[in-house]
Design an enzyme around this catalytic site. Structure first.
Site, PDB file in Angstrom:
ATOM      1  N   MET A 164       0.835  -1.078   0.014  1.00  0.00           N
ATOM      2  CA  MET A 164      -0.065   0.237  -0.141  1.00  0.00           C
ATOM      3  C   MET A 164       0.900   1.163   0.078  1.00  0.00           C
ATOM      4  O   MET A 164       1.660   1.666   0.847  1.00  0.00           O
ATOM      5  CB  MET A 164      -0.787   0.017   1.129  1.00  0.00           C
ATOM      6  CG  MET A 164      -1.889   1.106   1.373  1.00  0.00           C
ATOM      7  SD  MET A 164      -3.267   0.768   2.470  1.00  0.00           S
ATOM      8  CE  MET A 164      -2.186   0.511   4.090  1.00  0.00           C
ATOM      9  N   ARG A 292      -6.330  -1.672   9.321  1.00  0.00           N
ATOM     10  CA  ARG A 292      -6.322  -1.073  10.780  1.00  0.00           C
ATOM     11  C   ARG A 292      -7.110  -2.174  11.632  1.00  0.00           C
ATOM     12  O   ARG A 292      -6.584  -2.187  12.685  1.00  0.00           O
ATOM     13  CB  ARG A 292      -7.352   0.123  10.770  1.00  0.00           C
ATOM     14  CG  ARG A 292      -6.721   1.325  10.095  1.00  0.00           C
ATOM     15  CD  ARG A 292      -7.582   2.344   9.649  1.00  0.00           C
ATOM     16  NE  ARG A 292      -6.728   3.658   9.211  1.00  0.00           N
ATOM     17  CZ  ARG A 292      -7.408   4.755   8.773  1.00  0.00           C
ATOM     18  NH1 ARG A 292      -8.516   4.853   8.641  1.00  0.00           N
ATOM     19  NH2 ARG A 292      -6.369   5.553   8.258  1.00  0.00           N
ATOM     20  N   TYR A 431       1.403   3.567  12.614  1.00  0.00           N
ATOM     21  CA  TYR A 431       1.282   3.323  11.194  1.00  0.00           C
ATOM     22  C   TYR A 431      -0.245   3.016  10.985  1.00  0.00           C
ATOM     23  O   TYR A 431      -1.177   2.853  11.912  1.00  0.00           O
ATOM     24  CB  TYR A 431       2.034   2.362  10.536  1.00  0.00           C
ATOM     25  CG  TYR A 431       2.254   0.965  11.009  1.00  0.00           C
ATOM     26  CD1 TYR A 431       1.357   0.380  11.746  1.00  0.00           C
ATOM     27  CD2 TYR A 431       3.264   0.066  10.699  1.00  0.00           C
ATOM     28  CE1 TYR A 431       1.381  -1.011  12.336  1.00  0.00           C
ATOM     29  CE2 TYR A 431       3.411  -1.137  11.022  1.00  0.00           C
ATOM     30  CZ  TYR A 431       2.452  -1.755  11.967  1.00  0.00           C
ATOM     31  OH  TYR A 431       2.654  -2.932  12.308  1.00  0.00           O
ATOM     32  N   GLU A 432      -0.596   3.218   9.658  1.00  0.00           N
ATOM     33  CA  GLU A 432      -2.121   3.065   9.336  1.00  0.00           C
ATOM     34  C   GLU A 432      -2.918   4.082  10.117  1.00  0.00           C
ATOM     35  O   GLU A 432      -4.261   3.798  10.263  1.00  0.00           O
ATOM     36  CB  GLU A 432      -2.645   1.607   9.714  1.00  0.00           C
ATOM     37  CG  GLU A 432      -1.957   0.419   8.987  1.00  0.00           C
ATOM     38  CD  GLU A 432      -1.799   0.622   7.591  1.00  0.00           C
ATOM     39  OE1 GLU A 432      -2.668   1.128   6.884  1.00  0.00           O
ATOM     40  OE2 GLU A 432      -0.938  -0.158   6.850  1.00  0.00           O
ATOM     41  N   GLY A 433      -2.401   5.278  10.075  1.00  0.00           N
ATOM     42  CA  GLY A 433      -3.025   6.258  10.747  1.00  0.00           C
ATOM     43  C   GLY A 433      -2.692   6.409  12.392  1.00  0.00           C
ATOM     44  O   GLY A 433      -3.006   5.625  12.843  1.00  0.00           O
TER      45      GLY A 433
END
Length: 591
Positions: A164, A292, A431-433
């Protein structure tokens, strides 16, 4: 030090069969009409065996050896490639993928359990297949027929891994600043040019091809995040030639050393549009939301692995006298150590209930025969996803720290291996927001964005179980009070935001964690109720569950009071009392 991991199979059986009644829920779905408890446990037993016997022994090796970068190629740690080949041979990448794409068509809730165990056994290795299902779901939802025919089977089987590609040096959380460009070609493809950083598995030696899903901007795209489109750019093209995607280096990191975190340079790389032009974020969010949930499971898995180490050490180490003892005792008999272990256990077992419930929601959102119910389950999953990502990763790091504390000074040296879990767990909060962004998304979009409709739906589920909590009256009362506080706070924040627009951003973290405690309290209420009803079957085991439920509400759930006090103070003052010279001090430090 060799990593030993024991899959928590008995607890999975309790969670899935007894508390969530997953086999009954799944059998009501036509796609899973053949599912029963025995089949689910057979799958989990095999998954646990793979995690414990194949992946876990490589955890320390991956941390010590790390990945090697040379001349644009990445070599993974010893044993990683062979373990991944075994993973694919066992059919694990295809576990929850559709049969028409070569998948097994098994429930997503089993996939959640699989990735908890894999993350506990070896977080660094698990990073490589961790994005497979998200990439599969993204292409299945938004890919053209041609892209699906070319790539879905390869991804479902694990023959090709995926990435991604979002982050750029100047654009971390603010994706609207992305500069990677996509230029359309006469043959319907595009040429990508730009640089991406922090790309997990961007280059490696595990598979012959890598499918890069890349956010980029078309020449006529407007500024900001609404101008982004999503593209698929393989490492190797159909004719066998190398695409214009080059790894320019790997990061040297605090943790997850076995995972190659790459910088990628796209130089006129051939790519194809995924979904509609200008709607790249909508397509990418399918992958991001799946990721997430997996990150939440990572936090849980790392907490479980660290707890297992700490619990075993506490039953071996003798030190000082425990209260009422006459000599050196195992430290597990010391109240201070018991509290450290019980806090970890309560957070872990509650988190497992919550992640498995979310996995069931994913199955219901995908397969419920009624469209209206599919939509409702999807909304519930969207509501709880930022809570699972942020709350469970916070807890994962906290539990790893508590586990290290059990070791004392021996935990601070690398020989015991416990410190690796803290280092590995820390990235899950970023990570991932980042967890701060998850909190803002939760409060601003999931709660205030629809005037509390999804919050009310969730709290309605909790209240229904509170009403049936016979034998756990005090715990039900505490949970009911927290439910009322959460709803009242949401209404007051919405009203106050009209005069103080920044206020919700200051209390977003507390609101997410308050909801996390309500969610875990709900799960423990259900677990405690089931334990009470089954006590005669196995008094020792179910008695332990009952006691853990009571401990959770007495000690862990007490954090609700602190969070509520912070939110109340902010509402009373309009904003938290920040120093008026905060910016001045920051400027001085910078100079």
């Amino acid at each position: 030090m060799t990593m030993h991991y024991a899959p928590p199979l008995r607890d999975f059986a309790f969670v899935l069969d007894e508390v969530l009644q997953a086999p009954q829920v799944l059998r009501a779905l036509p796609a899973h009409a053949e599912i029963d408890g025995d089949l689910m446990m057979q799958v989990l037993e095999e998954a646990g065996r793979f995690a414990a016997d194949v992946v876990a022994p490589l955890n320390g090796i991956g941390d010590r050896e790390g990945c090697r970068f040379k001349n644009g190629t990445v070599t993974t740690p010893p044993g990683f490639e062979r373990a991944y080949a075994q993973f694919c041979a066992g059919g694990w990448p295809a576990l929850a993928c559709a049969p028409e794409h070569g998948g097994q068509g098994l429930p997503h809730v089993l996939d959640c359990a699989l990735y908890e165990m894999l993350s506990a056994a070896n977080h660094g290795w698990t990073m490589y297949p961790g994005l497979l299902h998200g990439a599969y779901a993204c292409l299945a939802a938004h890919g053209s027929a041609a892209l699906q025919a070319r790539y879905l089977d390869k991804i479902a089987s694990g023959e090709w891994l995926a990435t991604m590609c979002l982050t750029e040096a100047q654009a971390g959380s603010d994706l609207g600043q992305l500069r990677t460009r996509a230029v359309p070609q006469d043959d319907g493809s595009y040429r990508l040019s730009g640089d991406k950083i922090f790309i997990s598995g961007g280059e490696h030696d595990l598979t012959p091809n890598i499918v890069h899903l890349v956010l980029a901007r078309l020449p006529d795209a407007p500024a900001g995040s609404k101008g982004l489109s999503l593209f698929l750019a393989p490492r190797v093209l159909d004719d066998g030639s190398r695409n214009g995607v080059h790894c320019t280096g790997i990061e040297h990191k605090m943790g997850i050393h076995g995972s190659a975190t790459c910088s990628l340079h796209f130089e006129q790389a051939q790519a194809w549009l995924v979904g509609e032009a200008g709607r790249g974020l909508a397509a990418m969010f399918v992958m991001m939301n799946a990721a997430r949930l997996h990150v939440g499971a990572q936090g849980l898995g790392l907490a479980e692995a660290a707890y297992q180490r700490a619990s075993a050490y506490a039953r071996e180490r003798r030190q000082s006298r425990a209260p009422g003892s006459s000599g050196n005792d195992l430290i597990v008999h010391h109240p201070a150590v018991q509290k450290l272990l019980m806090e970890q256990r309560c957070r872990i077992e509650g988190a497992r209930l919550l992640t498995c419930w979310a996995g069931l929601l994913l199955d219901l959102a995908e397969h419920d025969p009624e469209a209206a119910l599919r939509s409702r389950h999807h909304e519930r999953l969207e509501f709880i996803t930022p809570v699972i990502k942020a709350f469970l990763t916070d807890q994962g790091f906290q539990c790893a720290s508590r586990a290290l504390q059990v070791f004392g000074g021996h935990g601070y040296v690398v020989e015991t291996g416990i410190e690796q879990f803290m280092r590995d767990a820390r990235i899950t909060m970023i990570y991932e927001g980042t967890n701060e962004i998850q909190a803002i998304d939760f409060l601003m979009r999931k709660v205030l964005g629809d005037e509390g409709r999804r919050l009310d739906d969730f709290l309605g589920l909790v209240r229904a179980d509170i009403a049936e909590a016979s034998g756990l009256g005090e715990q039900a009362r505490l949970l009911g009070e927290a439910v009322d506080k959460l709803r009242i706070f949401a209404s007051r924040i919405a009203a106050a935001a009209a005069q103080a627009p920044a206020l919700p951003y200051y209390v977003a973290d507390e609101m997410l964690r308050l909801c996390g405690h309500v969610a875990l309290g709900w799960m423990w209420l259900r677990a405690g109720r089931r334990a009470l009803s089954a006590m005669a079957q196995d008094p020792l085991w179910y008695g332990g569950k009952r006691d853990a439920a009571c401990y959770h509400f007495a000690f862990v759930f007490a954090e609700v009071q602190q969070l509520s006090s912070v939110i109340e103070a902010c509402l009373a003052t309009g904003l938290p009392p920040l120093p008026t010279d905060l910016d001045h001090h920051a400027a001085q430090e910078a100079s």
